[in-house]
Enzyme design. Sequence first.
Site, PDB file in Angstrom:
ATOM      1  N   ASP A   7      -0.804  -0.224  -1.563  1.00  7.44           N
ATOM      2  CA  ASP A   7      -1.717  -0.033  -2.302  1.00  7.44           C
ATOM      3  C   ASP A   7      -1.689   0.712  -3.373  1.00  7.44           C
ATOM      4  O   ASP A   7      -0.639   1.301  -3.730  1.00  7.44           O
ATOM      5  CB  ASP A   7      -2.958   0.415  -1.328  1.00  7.44           C
ATOM      6  CG  ASP A   7      -3.319  -0.263  -0.073  1.00  7.44           C
ATOM      7  OD1 ASP A   7      -3.177  -1.601  -0.203  1.00  7.44           O
ATOM      8  OD2 ASP A   7      -3.887   0.127   0.798  1.00  7.44           O
TER       9      ASP A   7
ATOM     10  N   ARG B 221      -4.058   5.375   5.777  1.00  6.11           N
ATOM     11  CA  ARG B 221      -4.900   6.096   5.269  1.00  6.11           C
ATOM     12  C   ARG B 221      -6.256   6.444   6.180  1.00  6.11           C
ATOM     13  O   ARG B 221      -6.704   7.547   5.921  1.00  6.11           O
ATOM     14  CB  ARG B 221      -5.198   5.601   3.870  1.00  6.11           C
ATOM     15  CG  ARG B 221      -3.994   5.995   2.666  1.00  6.11           C
ATOM     16  CD  ARG B 221      -4.331   5.872   1.293  1.00  6.11           C
ATOM     17  NE  ARG B 221      -4.654   4.237   1.077  1.00  6.11           N
ATOM     18  CZ  ARG B 221      -5.625   4.172   0.358  1.00  6.11           C
ATOM     19  NH1 ARG B 221      -6.439   4.920  -0.316  1.00  6.11           N
ATOM     20  NH2 ARG B 221      -5.956   2.703   0.072  1.00  6.11           N
TER      21      ARG B 221
ATOM     22  N   ARG C  14       3.204  -4.536   1.060  1.00  6.71           N
ATOM     23  CA  ARG C  14       2.725  -4.367  -0.097  1.00  6.71           C
ATOM     24  C   ARG C  14       1.906  -3.142  -0.088  1.00  6.71           C
ATOM     25  O   ARG C  14       0.832  -2.994   0.475  1.00  6.71           O
ATOM     26  CB  ARG C  14       1.692  -5.559   0.135  1.00  6.71           C
ATOM     27  CG  ARG C  14       2.422  -7.172  -0.313  1.00  6.71           C
ATOM     28  CD  ARG C  14       1.601  -7.929   0.025  1.00  6.71           C
ATOM     29  NE  ARG C  14       0.364  -8.198  -0.780  1.00  6.71           N
ATOM     30  CZ  ARG C  14      -0.186  -9.234  -1.452  1.00  6.71           C
ATOM     31  NH1 ARG C  14       0.465 -10.353  -1.298  1.00  6.71           N
ATOM     32  NH2 ARG C  14      -1.380  -8.986  -2.028  1.00  6.71           N
TER      33      ARG C  14
END
Length: 269
Positions: A54, A200, A52
Amino acid sequence: MRVRLRIDLAYDGTDFRGWATQPGLRTVQGELQAALATILRVDSVAVVCAGRTDAGVHARGQVVHLEVEEPPDLERLVRRLNGLLPADIRVRRTTVAPEGFDARFSALRRHYAYRIADSAAALDPLARAQVLAWLRPLDLDAMNAASAPLVGRHDFASFCKQREGATTIRTLEQLSWARDEGGLVVGTVVADAFCHSMVRSLVGCLIAVGDGRQPVTWAGEILRATARNPGVTVLHAHGLTLERVDYPGDDEMAARADQTRAKRVAADA
């Protein structure tokens, strides 16, 4: 006879609020499910993805599965989907999935790349939606040295946005930095799975080492703290791309899915 299909797709995440369906928001899952429902002439369709992504994150190698009542003409399904979907989503192929296949739980590992332009020569305005522009040169030797202690099975709580009841233990198989032929810095991040914002956050930590703001030892110190550090920036999503998802052989799909489910249940218990 119900059949499980595998769909391989790519998308530009710029104008999506992530993968997962959200009321009133444009998402990749929402667009794909709507197109499938129209083509299959059903009220609704549910798809399961390998990872999934972002909001703003791109994908070249996303994988999903869904159940259909009868196997359709697969080549025609691909053509119709690409004719109906918006231009920032493309279906690359559709196949009948092997027995026991689960796009999420059968996966062995996910491959991500984070791309950074750290020099004027590497800046390309045509790639601005996929590459982070960084105004200071990066020391890749320092970034690779700082990355080494993070590889392996660890609690990555320091690099994840916590979700109640979810584990932050992951097995990071690769975290490395190199320049491509155009001079871009490319971070390759491979793991069995990732928790929310993990990639990230890792990049945000390591870029601080690469531009000299933090010592090489800093990344390991952050990891061992197992707590969010405000000094670690969660970098912009647009530099990140899901490149590929690896799966075992067809005869091992069901066993891998069972193994992954059992591991997740045990970790989250």
